[in-house]
Design a protein around this motif. Structure first.
Motif, PDB file in Angstrom:
ATOM      1  N   MET A   1     -94.988  25.937  58.511  1.00  0.00           N
ATOM      2  CA  MET A   1     -94.495  27.203  58.447  1.00  0.00           C
ATOM      3  C   MET A   1     -95.348  28.317  58.750  1.00  0.00           C
ATOM      4  SD  MET A   1     -91.531  26.705  57.768  1.00  0.00           S
ATOM      5  CE  MET A   1     -90.570  28.220  57.528  1.00  0.00           C
ATOM      6  N   GLN A   2     -96.672  28.067  58.609  1.00  0.00           N
ATOM      7  CA  GLN A   2     -97.728  29.111  58.862  1.00  0.00           C
ATOM      8  C   GLN A   2     -97.819  29.277  60.419  1.00  0.00           C
ATOM      9  OE1 GLN A   2    -101.265  28.159  56.534  1.00  0.00           O
ATOM     10  NE2 GLN A   2    -100.177  28.550  54.658  1.00  0.00           N
ATOM     11  N   LYS A   3     -97.647  27.821  61.026  1.00  0.00           N
ATOM     12  CA  LYS A   3     -97.832  27.946  62.394  1.00  0.00           C
ATOM     13  C   LYS A   3     -96.732  28.813  63.030  1.00  0.00           C
ATOM     14  CE  LYS A   3    -101.314  25.200  63.359  1.00  0.00           C
ATOM     15  NZ  LYS A   3    -102.685  25.665  64.131  1.00  0.00           N
ATOM     16  N   LEU A   4     -95.378  28.478  62.584  1.00  0.00           N
ATOM     17  CA  LEU A   4     -94.418  29.579  62.981  1.00  0.00           C
ATOM     18  C   LEU A   4     -94.848  30.843  62.887  1.00  0.00           C
ATOM     19  CD1 LEU A   4     -91.476  27.653  61.647  1.00  0.00           C
ATOM     20  CD2 LEU A   4     -92.213  27.352  63.945  1.00  0.00           C
ATOM     21  N   GLU A   5     -95.268  31.451  61.685  1.00  0.00           N
ATOM     22  CA  GLU A   5     -95.880  32.664  61.644  1.00  0.00           C
ATOM     23  C   GLU A   5     -96.869  33.104  62.906  1.00  0.00           C
ATOM     24  OE1 GLU A   5     -95.597  36.734  59.990  1.00  0.00           O
ATOM     25  OE2 GLU A   5     -94.265  34.844  59.937  1.00  0.00           O
ATOM     26  N   PHE A   6     -97.826  32.286  62.898  1.00  0.00           N
ATOM     27  CA  PHE A   6     -98.628  32.181  64.166  1.00  0.00           C
ATOM     28  C   PHE A   6     -98.121  32.489  65.455  1.00  0.00           C
ATOM     29  CE2 PHE A   6    -101.349  30.963  67.660  1.00  0.00           C
ATOM     30  CZ  PHE A   6    -102.340  31.523  67.357  1.00  0.00           C
ATOM     31  N   LEU A   7     -97.144  31.870  65.429  1.00  0.00           N
ATOM     32  CA  LEU A   7     -96.342  32.076  67.002  1.00  0.00           C
ATOM     33  C   LEU A   7     -95.709  33.255  67.060  1.00  0.00           C
ATOM     34  CD1 LEU A   7     -94.931  28.361  67.240  1.00  0.00           C
ATOM     35  CD2 LEU A   7     -97.044  29.521  68.592  1.00  0.00           C
ATOM     36  N   ARG A   8     -95.001  33.824  65.950  1.00  0.00           N
ATOM     37  CA  ARG A   8     -94.366  34.812  65.811  1.00  0.00           C
ATOM     38  C   ARG A   8     -95.136  36.157  65.993  1.00  0.00           C
ATOM     39  NH1 ARG A   8     -92.911  39.349  62.693  1.00  0.00           N
ATOM     40  NH2 ARG A   8     -94.262  38.608  60.919  1.00  0.00           N
ATOM     41  N   LEU A   9     -96.326  36.091  65.314  1.00  0.00           N
ATOM     42  CA  LEU A   9     -97.241  37.409  65.499  1.00  0.00           C
ATOM     43  C   LEU A   9     -97.827  37.477  66.802  1.00  0.00           C
ATOM     44  CD1 LEU A   9     -98.965  37.188  61.859  1.00  0.00           C
ATOM     45  CD2 LEU A   9     -97.205  38.913  62.656  1.00  0.00           C
ATOM     46  N   TYR A  10     -98.508  36.427  66.999  1.00  0.00           N
ATOM     47  CA  TYR A  10     -99.326  36.363  68.338  1.00  0.00           C
ATOM     48  C   TYR A  10     -98.566  36.107  69.663  1.00  0.00           C
ATOM     49  CZ  TYR A  10    -103.345  36.384  65.306  1.00  0.00           C
ATOM     50  OH  TYR A  10    -104.249  36.701  64.515  1.00  0.00           O
ATOM     51  N   PHE A  11     -97.424  35.518  69.804  1.00  0.00           N
ATOM     52  CA  PHE A  11     -96.557  35.799  71.131  1.00  0.00           C
ATOM     53  C   PHE A  11     -95.154  36.681  70.895  1.00  0.00           C
ATOM     54  CE2 PHE A  11     -99.052  31.835  70.897  1.00  0.00           C
ATOM     55  CZ  PHE A  11     -99.349  31.446  72.047  1.00  0.00           C
ATOM     56  N   LEU A  12     -94.489  36.221  70.047  1.00  0.00           N
ATOM     57  CA  LEU A  12     -92.957  37.120  70.134  1.00  0.00           C
ATOM     58  C   LEU A  12     -93.207  38.301  69.874  1.00  0.00           C
ATOM     59  CD1 LEU A  12     -90.241  34.915  68.378  1.00  0.00           C
ATOM     60  CD2 LEU A  12     -90.608  35.390  70.772  1.00  0.00           C
ATOM     61  N   GLN A  13     -94.172  38.880  68.797  1.00  0.00           N
ATOM     62  CA  GLN A  13     -94.498  40.221  68.551  1.00  0.00           C
ATOM     63  C   GLN A  13     -94.929  41.035  69.805  1.00  0.00           C
ATOM     64  OE1 GLN A  13     -93.273  42.111  66.067  1.00  0.00           O
ATOM     65  NE2 GLN A  13     -91.807  40.492  65.514  1.00  0.00           N
ATOM     66  N   LYS A  14     -95.355  40.380  70.864  1.00  0.00           N
ATOM     67  CA  LYS A  14     -96.340  41.001  72.077  1.00  0.00           C
ATOM     68  C   LYS A  14     -95.567  40.535  73.242  1.00  0.00           C
ATOM     69  CE  LYS A  14    -100.679  40.688  69.658  1.00  0.00           C
ATOM     70  NZ  LYS A  14    -101.862  40.215  69.564  1.00  0.00           N
ATOM     71  N   TRP A  15     -94.312  40.768  73.315  1.00  0.00           N
ATOM     72  CA  TRP A  15     -93.486  40.097  74.539  1.00  0.00           C
ATOM     73  C   TRP A  15     -92.531  41.202  75.232  1.00  0.00           C
ATOM     74  CZ3 TRP A  15     -94.460  35.156  75.211  1.00  0.00           C
ATOM     75  CH2 TRP A  15     -93.802  34.409  76.242  1.00  0.00           C
ATOM     76  N   HIS A  16     -92.870  42.394  74.937  1.00  0.00           N
ATOM     77  CA  HIS A  16     -92.250  43.410  75.850  1.00  0.00           C
ATOM     78  C   HIS A  16     -92.171  43.650  77.080  1.00  0.00           C
ATOM     79  CE1 HIS A  16     -95.998  45.826  74.922  1.00  0.00           C
ATOM     80  NE2 HIS A  16     -95.589  46.153  76.191  1.00  0.00           N
ATOM     81  N   THR A  17     -93.763  43.113  77.616  1.00  0.00           N
ATOM     82  CA  THR A  17     -93.809  43.263  79.100  1.00  0.00           C
ATOM     83  C   THR A  17     -92.796  42.342  79.782  1.00  0.00           C
ATOM     84  OG1 THR A  17     -96.194  43.669  78.590  1.00  0.00           O
ATOM     85  CG2 THR A  17     -95.459  42.794  81.048  1.00  0.00           C
ATOM     86  N   PRO A  18     -92.581  41.334  79.578  1.00  0.00           N
ATOM     87  CA  PRO A  18     -91.589  40.652  80.430  1.00  0.00           C
ATOM     88  C   PRO A  18     -90.170  41.144  80.500  1.00  0.00           C
ATOM     89  CG  PRO A  18     -92.705  39.084  79.140  1.00  0.00           C
ATOM     90  CD  PRO A  18     -92.965  40.479  78.445  1.00  0.00           C
ATOM     91  N   ILE A  19     -89.774  42.023  79.400  1.00  0.00           N
ATOM     92  CA  ILE A  19     -88.664  42.558  79.247  1.00  0.00           C
ATOM     93  C   ILE A  19     -88.568  44.046  80.347  1.00  0.00           C
ATOM     94  CG2 ILE A  19     -86.621  43.684  77.756  1.00  0.00           C
ATOM     95  CD1 ILE A  19     -87.594  40.794  77.443  1.00  0.00           C
ATOM     96  N   VAL A  20     -89.634  44.707  80.093  1.00  0.00           N
ATOM     97  CA  VAL A  20     -90.044  45.880  81.118  1.00  0.00           C
ATOM     98  C   VAL A  20     -89.879  45.512  82.540  1.00  0.00           C
ATOM     99  CG1 VAL A  20     -91.646  47.493  81.616  1.00  0.00           C
ATOM    100  CG2 VAL A  20     -91.314  47.030  79.295  1.00  0.00           C
ATOM    101  N   ASN A  21     -90.521  44.275  82.792  1.00  0.00           N
ATOM    102  CA  ASN A  21     -90.437  43.646  84.129  1.00  0.00           C
ATOM    103  C   ASN A  21     -88.877  43.509  84.569  1.00  0.00           C
ATOM    104  OD1 ASN A  21     -92.177  42.820  86.445  1.00  0.00           O
ATOM    105  ND2 ASN A  21     -90.667  41.041  85.860  1.00  0.00           N
ATOM    106  N   ASP A  22     -88.377  42.764  83.503  1.00  0.00           N
ATOM    107  CA  ASP A  22     -86.497  42.530  83.575  1.00  0.00           C
ATOM    108  C   ASP A  22     -85.986  43.804  84.404  1.00  0.00           C
ATOM    109  OD1 ASP A  22     -86.960  39.784  83.413  1.00  0.00           O
ATOM    110  OD2 ASP A  22     -86.163  39.951  81.273  1.00  0.00           O
ATOM    111  N   PHE A  23     -86.256  44.759  83.630  1.00  0.00           N
ATOM    112  CA  PHE A  23     -85.493  46.156  84.062  1.00  0.00           C
ATOM    113  C   PHE A  23     -86.205  46.462  85.301  1.00  0.00           C
ATOM    114  CE2 PHE A  23     -84.380  46.519  79.426  1.00  0.00           C
ATOM    115  CZ  PHE A  23     -83.407  47.057  79.437  1.00  0.00           C
ATOM    116  N   TYR A  24     -87.443  46.411  85.593  1.00  0.00           N
ATOM    117  CA  TYR A  24     -87.908  46.449  86.806  1.00  0.00           C
ATOM    118  C   TYR A  24     -87.394  45.753  87.970  1.00  0.00           C
ATOM    119  CZ  TYR A  24     -91.801  47.683  90.086  1.00  0.00           C
ATOM    120  OH  TYR A  24     -92.633  48.129  91.388  1.00  0.00           O
TER     121      TYR A  24
END
Length: 891
Positions: free
Chosen positions: A486-509
């Motif tokens: 469960m701690q590994k899931l939290e690691f994935l959330r903090l270090y990946f999902l919480q830093k994922w806005h660039t792909p979405i900005v590029n999608d709008f681009y």
């Protein structure tokens, strides 16, 4: 008159229902409620039973039913009917009939079956038992009564009982004798609409002549829809060319309808209102919707019988929010039925990354909070399929300037074949526009700033991703405890999902830059815009979506040059798996490297339940086997061909443009190509991240299986993210995970059998009162040999087709045209083996289109109803430029 043998309506009470049968009891109820019903009486089931006993056939019939089964049903029925029809009514019953007939009037008469259980709430037995109309003499009546009794033993009645899971026991059979009307108009009234299930509407069918023409289906009928409160709301007039009228002697016969009456209403608006109003009144007193037969004789309405409507479809919702669901684009990521774990994870991920994106362009926290519900409902799950909630995507677009252009561009990018027209830009007053201007202007400026730095943003995102990815040790997962996982899931959330806005900005681009390029092509006047767009986007270096395919091509070339490896790859996959490392450590290491980077790039790669290439490498071996046979496959040659085509198309476009557009074309092309390339490369990062989540959840499943909380570790995919978290944290409202998973597994297995359209609308509560049907699912490409889609890469191919629904099957596509419903990036390695690609779903920016362009394979997407029309093995000619598909007839 023997009370137990024959009853007049005045002698019937509610307690005698089991003596007279369902149809007679319905007539009794009508008369009880002051309906105008033709005079009648009923022979009770006591009369029927006494007749069988007096003729010594009761026990024989009873025994034959006890021994009946599906295999001997026809013979049992035949024997029983013959026994009954050989008998005669006794003199006492005949005498009673002679005495009672004058009480209901002169001939002709109608003789109708009335079995106990017939016309009940659960079983109508509609059309199973026999009636005899327009009968005249006592001999006619006797023959008809015997035939009615015998019909209780007909093969169709016995089959009906078996299908309804009823025991084959001795029937209790009443027979109605009723004054026969000389009807000018007849019909059937449903006091609840049997087509829609709407209990506030009546459906009234009517035709000239006797009602038998309607019941048998011989006559066309007018249909009227009548609202219980608002009256007649619609009508359909049929061409009523036939009517059923009394024959010269007994029975009924077809007669033509005069020309002047064929195409006019057979009921006036007042008659419709009168029939429906009375029917609604009866239904209220019966306390249930009714199916009522009626006739009009000399202007008088008569009600002939009434029975409960045994089954209504679920009523369609009439009130509530209208929502559009569409999976034209998202089906590439989440194909087919998707498990609860994947859906709950995807829903949470979408909400998180789009909230990050709103912050990235400085949309206020207040506005974000106002749109929380929208962000949490970007996706819907209908019968196990994931759909975009289009309403909420449009609500998000309204936060951006130029909604009209953005809406059109988004629809193109998402491959919406049925654009939504009821969501439009708001018309604001001058004051409102001035009030909104600062925020929209700031959003516009910040978005432009983000777009201008997109190269650096993508590079930063990629570097951060690779750094965090390397920190995550897949191999240690099996040794961790539930809590550590469960701690590994939290690691994935903090270090990946919480830093994922660039792909979405590029999608709008992508959305905006591609929209701009489409408009430039449109202004050029070039006829085939789709072909031009496809050619302009091909030949791009360094696209990760095609790199797995290019890598496998290079490996196939290596195998082709080595005699021993070529022999090995002619064998079964299990042998290849066992002997490869021993035969060639170099090739084995290259495949290991491939799996390490692309092992999560497979069909259904964003579905956590998918078995990836890390678990099963059969797909890799199958593709290599196919490539070994295609000696011409060389990624360098393909890339040179694409660059040449791209350059030629760009030159033609420049010549067709005005000076201003021509000067800006270079920048427009650069932006479009870069945005698409960035999108494809960051989607590989997304695929790899989902692979990490897949491994963690799969290992949690193993821990739960070991603890006895799940029957199988893969049952974890039938739980939701929140259920797993709440179980670990101690806030589960139901901690019986095993039971939850089993129920869901059965539910989702049933969803596999269903077929849903890609686009539909719902009203009100989504999960009831909606049919999930496309408005015009077969509006295009039906019963035609010429189909039409969107051309994605030019080329004319004439070849047999191969319908592929599962890319993991070992299928030989050599020289064939691959046809399928949808694709995702995991399908890409299949493409070089085929001569062309035709896909029912998708857009010019879908993965299948992009990869086909890079590999130089003629491709068409968005062919409506493709799999409903085209058959495996058919010879077709496809034109990847125009999007035309012609089915070629062969002798």
């Amino acid at each position: 008159m023997a009370l137990e043998n024959i009853l007049l309506p005045s002698e019937i009470t509610d307690l005698k229902k089991d003596f007279i049968g369902g149809k007679a009891f319905g007539l009794h109820q009508l008369q009880k409620n002051q309906s105008n019903t033709p005079p009648w009486f009923v022979l009770t089931n006591t009369s029927f039973e006494n007749h069988l006993l007096q003729n010594n056939i009761f026990d024989t019939l009873k025994k034959s039913l006890l021994n009946a089964n599906k295999s001997n049903l026809s013979q049992v029925s035949k024997n029983a009917r013959e026994l009954i029809l050989k008998t005669k009514l006794n003199n006492e019953l005949k005498s009673t009939l002679v005495g009672i007939l004058p009480k209901i009037g002169n001939a002709p008469f109608a003789i109708r079956s009335s079995m106990v259980g017939e016309d009940s709430k659960s079983h109508s037995f509609a059309g199973q038992l026999e009636s005899f109309l327009h009968q005249h003499t006592l001999d006619d009546l006797e023959e008809s009564i015997l035939k009615c009794w015998a019909s209780a033993f007909s093969a169709r009645v016995l089959k009906y009982k078996l299908q309804a899971k009823q025991k084959l026991c001795m029937p209790k059979m009443g027979v109605i004798v009723q004054k026969m009307l000389s009807s000018q108009v007849s019909g059937v009234l449903f006091t609840a609409n049997p087509l829609s299930g709407n209990q506030s509407q009546c459906l009234l069918s009517a035709a000239w002549g006797q009602g038998e023409g309607i019941v048998s289906g011989e006559c066309n009928t007018d249909e009227f829809v009548y609202h219980h409160t608002n009256g007649e709301i619609s009508f359909t007039i049929a061409q009523k060319d036939l009517q059923i009228l009394p024959a010269e002697i007994n029975g009924l016969k077809q007669f033509p309808v005069s020309l002047e009456k064929q195409n006019i209403r057979c009921l006036s608006k007042e008659q419709v209102s009168d029939i429906c109003s009375q029917g609604i009144s009866f239904a209220k007193k019966f306390n249930q919707p009714l199916d009522i037969e009626w006739s009009i004789e000399n202007g008088q309405i008569h009600f002939l019988q009434a029975r409960p409507i045994t089954k209504l479809p679920k009523a369609q919702n009439q009130d509530g929010p209208k929502i559009v669901f569409d999976n034209s684009n998202i089906q590439e990521s989440y194909c087919g039925v998707t498990t609860p774990l994947t859906f709950s994870f995807a829903t949470s991920a979408y909400a998180s990354v789009y909230e990050q994106t709103m912050r990235a362009v400085y949309i206020s926290q207040r506005t974000i909070n106002e749109h929380k519900k929208t962000l949490e409902n970007l996706l819907g799950l209908i019968h196990g399929r994931i759909y975009y909630n289009i309403n909420n995507w449009y609500k998000g677009l309204l936060l951006l300037p130029s909604f009209g252009k953005n809406k059109e561009d988004m629809e193109k990018m998402m491959g919406l074949q049925d654009p939504v027209d009821f969501i439009v830009d708001n018309n604001f007053s001058l004051f409102q526009k001035l009030k909104k201007f600062p925020r929209l202007f700031l959003t516009f400026c910040l978005a432009k700033r983000k777009f201008s730095h997109i190269f650096y943003l993508v590079k930063e995102f990629t570097n951060n991703f690779e750094k965090s990815y390397k920190e995550f040790n897949r191999n240690e997962l099996k040794n961790l405890t539930f809590s550590q996982l469960m701690q590994k899931l939290e690691f994935l959330r903090l270090y990946f999902l919480q830093k994922w806005h660039t792909p979405i900005v590029n999608d709008f681009y992508v959305m905006m830059s591609m929209g701009k390029l489409r408009r430039v092509i449109s202004r050029s006047g070039i006829k085939n815009a789709d072909e031009t767009l496809a050619n302009l986007l091909c030949g791009e270096d360094g696209i990760e979506s095609t790199e797995p395919t290019h890598t496998l091509m290079r490996l196939a070339n290596e195998i082709r040059k080595n005699h021993n490896l070529k022999l090995l790859f002619a064998k079964d996959n299990s042998i290849i798996e066992k002997e490869l490392k021993q035969e060639s450590i170099s090739l084995w290491e290259k495949i290991e490297t491939y799996v390490e980077r692309y092992g999560d790039r497979c069909a259904g790669e964003l579905k956590l339940e998918t078995i990836s290439l890390r678990e099963d490498r059969s797909f890799i071996y199958n593709i290599l086997k196919a490539y070994i046979k295609r000696e011409h496959l060389d990624p360098k040659v393909l890339l040179r061909q694409e660059k040449k085509k791209r350059k030629e198309t760009e030159d033609i476009l420049r010549e067709s443009l005005g000076t201003f557009d021509s000067l800006k074309l270079g920048k427009t092309l650069y932006n479009a190509r870069l945005s698409v390339k960035n999108r494809e490369n960051m989607r590989l990062a997304r695929t790899r991240l989902f692979g990490l989540y897949r491994d963690v959840y799969k290992t949690i499943g193993l821990k739960l299986e070991q603890a006895g909380m799940l029957n199988n570790h893969r049952d974890i995919f039938y739980l939701t993210v929140d259920e797993i978290e709440s179980y670990h944290e101690g806030r589960s409202v139901n901690a019986n995970l095993k039971a939850i998973a089993e129920v869901r597994k059965n539910e989702f297995q049933n969803y596999q059998k269903m077929d849903l359209p890609h686009h539909f609308e719902t009203i009100g509560p989504v999960y009831h009162g909606n049919s999930y049907e496309a408005k015009q699912d077969l509006s295009e490409n039906v019963k035609t040999d010429n189909l039409k889609g969107t051309g994605c890469y030019p080329g004319i191919v004439k070849a047999p087709i191969k319908v592929v629904l599962d890319p993991n099957e070992n299928i030989d596509l050599s020289g064939k045209i691959l046809v399928t419903l949808r694709t995702d990036p995991g399908w890409a390695p299949l493409f070089p083996s085929c001569s062309g690609i035709i896909v029912e779903r998708g857009s010019t920016l879908s993965h299948s289109a992009i990869v086909a362009r890079e590999l130089g394979i003629p491709a068409i997407v968005g062919v409506k109803n493709l799999l409903k029309i085209i058959k495996d093995g058919q010879l077709v000619q496809m034109n990847g430029a125009t999007g035309n598909v012609e089915i070629i007839k062969t002798e």
